[in-house]
Design a protein around this motif. Structure first.
Motif, PDB file in Angstrom:
ATOM      1  N   ILE A 133       0.864  -1.247  -0.026  1.00 13.75           N
ATOM      2  CA  ILE A 133      -0.108  -0.199  -0.028  1.00 13.75           C
ATOM      3  C   ILE A 133       0.824   1.333   0.259  1.00 13.75           C
ATOM      4  O   ILE A 133       0.699   1.984  -0.727  1.00 13.75           O
ATOM      5  CB  ILE A 133      -1.015  -0.019   1.108  1.00 13.75           C
ATOM      6  CG1 ILE A 133      -2.105  -1.070   1.021  1.00 13.75           C
ATOM      7  CG2 ILE A 133      -1.769   1.243   1.440  1.00 13.75           C
ATOM      8  CD1 ILE A 133      -2.818  -1.275   2.234  1.00 13.75           C
TER       9      ILE A 133
ATOM     10  N   ASP B  91       0.532   1.677  -8.133  1.00 14.53           N
ATOM     11  CA  ASP B  91      -0.465   0.854  -9.004  1.00 14.53           C
ATOM     12  C   ASP B  91      -1.986   0.364  -7.947  1.00 14.53           C
ATOM     13  O   ASP B  91      -1.366  -0.201  -7.082  1.00 14.53           O
ATOM     14  CB  ASP B  91       0.350  -0.017  -9.690  1.00 14.53           C
ATOM     15  CG  ASP B  91      -0.545  -0.754 -10.540  1.00 14.53           C
ATOM     16  OD1 ASP B  91      -1.442  -0.355 -11.002  1.00 14.53           O
ATOM     17  OD2 ASP B  91       0.080  -2.028 -11.308  1.00 14.53           O
ATOM     18  N   LEU B  92      -2.962   0.398  -8.602  1.00 15.39           N
ATOM     19  CA  LEU B  92      -4.064  -0.268  -8.143  1.00 15.39           C
ATOM     20  C   LEU B  92      -3.981  -1.615  -7.662  1.00 15.39           C
ATOM     21  O   LEU B  92      -4.585  -2.102  -6.867  1.00 15.39           O
ATOM     22  CB  LEU B  92      -5.335   0.140  -8.638  1.00 15.39           C
ATOM     23  CG  LEU B  92      -5.854   1.579  -8.755  1.00 15.39           C
ATOM     24  CD1 LEU B  92      -7.040   1.760  -9.627  1.00 15.39           C
ATOM     25  CD2 LEU B  92      -6.076   2.004  -7.206  1.00 15.39           C
ATOM     26  N   VAL B  93      -3.184  -2.319  -8.697  1.00 15.13           N
ATOM     27  CA  VAL B  93      -3.044  -3.943  -8.508  1.00 15.13           C
ATOM     28  C   VAL B  93      -2.492  -4.160  -7.220  1.00 15.13           C
ATOM     29  O   VAL B  93      -3.029  -4.944  -6.387  1.00 15.13           O
ATOM     30  CB  VAL B  93      -2.542  -4.702  -9.407  1.00 15.13           C
ATOM     31  CG1 VAL B  93      -2.154  -5.915  -9.461  1.00 15.13           C
ATOM     32  CG2 VAL B  93      -3.379  -4.396 -11.033  1.00 15.13           C
ATOM     33  N   TYR B  94      -1.448  -3.450  -6.821  1.00 12.75           N
ATOM     34  CA  TYR B  94      -0.604  -3.727  -5.882  1.00 12.75           C
ATOM     35  C   TYR B  94      -1.129  -3.032  -4.415  1.00 12.75           C
ATOM     36  O   TYR B  94      -1.290  -3.769  -3.574  1.00 12.75           O
ATOM     37  CB  TYR B  94       0.933  -2.733  -5.700  1.00 12.75           C
ATOM     38  CG  TYR B  94       1.642  -3.696  -6.835  1.00 12.75           C
ATOM     39  CD1 TYR B  94       2.296  -4.849  -6.539  1.00 12.75           C
ATOM     40  CD2 TYR B  94       2.071  -3.073  -8.106  1.00 12.75           C
ATOM     41  CE1 TYR B  94       3.097  -5.736  -7.576  1.00 12.75           C
ATOM     42  CE2 TYR B  94       2.917  -3.554  -8.879  1.00 12.75           C
ATOM     43  CZ  TYR B  94       3.247  -4.906  -8.674  1.00 12.75           C
ATOM     44  OH  TYR B  94       4.001  -5.324  -9.606  1.00 12.75           O
ATOM     45  N   ILE B  95      -1.846  -1.967  -4.638  1.00 12.95           N
ATOM     46  CA  ILE B  95      -2.822  -1.568  -3.536  1.00 12.95           C
ATOM     47  C   ILE B  95      -3.791  -2.421  -3.036  1.00 12.95           C
ATOM     48  O   ILE B  95      -3.943  -2.837  -1.979  1.00 12.95           O
ATOM     49  CB  ILE B  95      -3.214  -0.103  -3.914  1.00 12.95           C
ATOM     50  CG1 ILE B  95      -2.309   0.917  -3.839  1.00 12.95           C
ATOM     51  CG2 ILE B  95      -4.288   0.267  -2.761  1.00 12.95           C
ATOM     52  CD1 ILE B  95      -2.381   2.255  -4.339  1.00 12.95           C
ATOM     53  N   GLY B  96      -4.616  -3.028  -4.009  1.00 10.77           N
ATOM     54  CA  GLY B  96      -5.549  -4.099  -3.799  1.00 10.77           C
ATOM     55  C   GLY B  96      -4.992  -5.336  -3.323  1.00 10.77           C
ATOM     56  O   GLY B  96      -5.568  -5.840  -2.308  1.00 10.77           O
ATOM     57  N   LEU B  97      -3.777  -5.862  -3.637  1.00 10.00           N
ATOM     58  CA  LEU B  97      -3.286  -7.006  -2.980  1.00 10.00           C
ATOM     59  C   LEU B  97      -2.729  -6.500  -1.522  1.00 10.00           C
ATOM     60  O   LEU B  97      -2.809  -7.370  -0.737  1.00 10.00           O
ATOM     61  CB  LEU B  97      -1.926  -7.362  -3.583  1.00 10.00           C
ATOM     62  CG  LEU B  97      -1.819  -8.168  -5.025  1.00 10.00           C
ATOM     63  CD1 LEU B  97      -0.761  -8.221  -5.986  1.00 10.00           C
ATOM     64  CD2 LEU B  97      -2.761  -9.461  -5.064  1.00 10.00           C
TER      65      LEU B  97
ATOM     66  N   ILE C  45      -4.314  -4.582   0.247  1.00 10.32           N
ATOM     67  CA  ILE C  45      -5.738  -4.479   0.944  1.00 10.32           C
ATOM     68  C   ILE C  45      -6.049  -6.018   1.273  1.00 10.32           C
ATOM     69  O   ILE C  45      -6.707  -6.293   2.517  1.00 10.32           O
ATOM     70  CB  ILE C  45      -6.619  -3.310   0.303  1.00 10.32           C
ATOM     71  CG1 ILE C  45      -6.156  -2.295   0.451  1.00 10.32           C
ATOM     72  CG2 ILE C  45      -8.099  -3.727   0.969  1.00 10.32           C
ATOM     73  CD1 ILE C  45      -6.891  -1.238  -0.383  1.00 10.32           C
ATOM     74  N   LEU C  46      -5.750  -6.817   0.434  1.00 10.86           N
ATOM     75  CA  LEU C  46      -6.392  -8.279   0.608  1.00 10.86           C
ATOM     76  C   LEU C  46      -5.403  -8.902   1.642  1.00 10.86           C
ATOM     77  O   LEU C  46      -5.543  -9.724   2.550  1.00 10.86           O
ATOM     78  CB  LEU C  46      -6.317  -8.866  -0.543  1.00 10.86           C
ATOM     79  CG  LEU C  46      -7.332  -8.622  -1.602  1.00 10.86           C
ATOM     80  CD1 LEU C  46      -7.309  -9.349  -3.025  1.00 10.86           C
ATOM     81  CD2 LEU C  46      -8.731  -8.983  -0.887  1.00 10.86           C
TER      82      LEU C  46
END
Length: 137
Positions: free
Chosen positions: A64, A69-75, A77-78
Motif C-alpha cells: 500500500i 498501482d491499484l493492483v498492488y494496493i488491492g493486493l 488491502i487483501l
C-alpha cells in the motif's frame, strides 16, 4: 564361571526386579520427555503461524505504501485481513491443541512409585511367610 553360577537364585530374582523397575522408570522418563517435545512442537507451530501472519500484514502495508498501482494496493488491502485472519486461526489452533495436550498430560500417571510399593509389599509378605514357616529350634 558365568554370572548365573555366581548369583544365588534370590539374588538373580532381586536383580531381575531391580532391572524391571529401572526399565519402567526409563520408559516414564521417555514418556515425560515426549510430552515436553509435544508441547514445544505446538508452540513452534503457533509461532510459525504468527510469523507468517505478521509477514502478510507487513507485506500488505508495504504494498500500500510503496506502490501507486491499484493492483498492488488491492493486493495489500487483501493481504492485511488475510494476515490477521491467519494470526487468529493460529492462536485458536494453538489453544485447542494446548488444552488437548494438557488433558492427556493430566491423565498420565507414572507407575514406577506404584510398582515399587507393590514390590516392597510382596517382599515383606514373603519375609513374613518365611519367618512363620521356618522351623523353630
Amino acid at each position: 564361571m558365568g554370572i548365573k553360577e555366581i548369583l544365588t537364585r534370590k539374588a538373580r530374582r532381586d536383580l531381575r526386579k531391580a532391572i524391571k523397575l529401572k526399565k519402567q522408570q526409563n520408559m516414564e522418563i521417555r514418556d515425560s520427555l515426549a510430552m515436553e517435545r509435544t508441547k514445544l512442537a505446538n508452540e513452534r507451530t503457533f509461532l510459525s503461524y504468527e510469523r507468517t501472519a505478521m509477514a502478510m500484514v507487513l507485506g500488505g502495508l508495504t504494498f500500500i505504501k510503496l506502490f501507486d498501482d491499484l493492483v498492488y494496493i488491492g493486493l495489500g488491502i487483501l493481504a492485511i485481513p488475510a494476515g490477521i485472519g491467519m494470526g487468529v486461526f493460529g492462536y485458536m489452533r494453538f489453544s485447542r491443541k494446548r488444552s488437548e495436550i494438557l488433558h492427556h498430560t493430566r491423565a498420565y500417571t507414572p507407575t514406577s512409585p506404584v510398582l515399587a510399593e507393590v514390590d516392597a509389599q510382596e517382599e515383606e509378605e514373603e519375609q513374613e511367610k518365611s519367618k512363620s514357616t521356618a522351623p523353630k529350634p
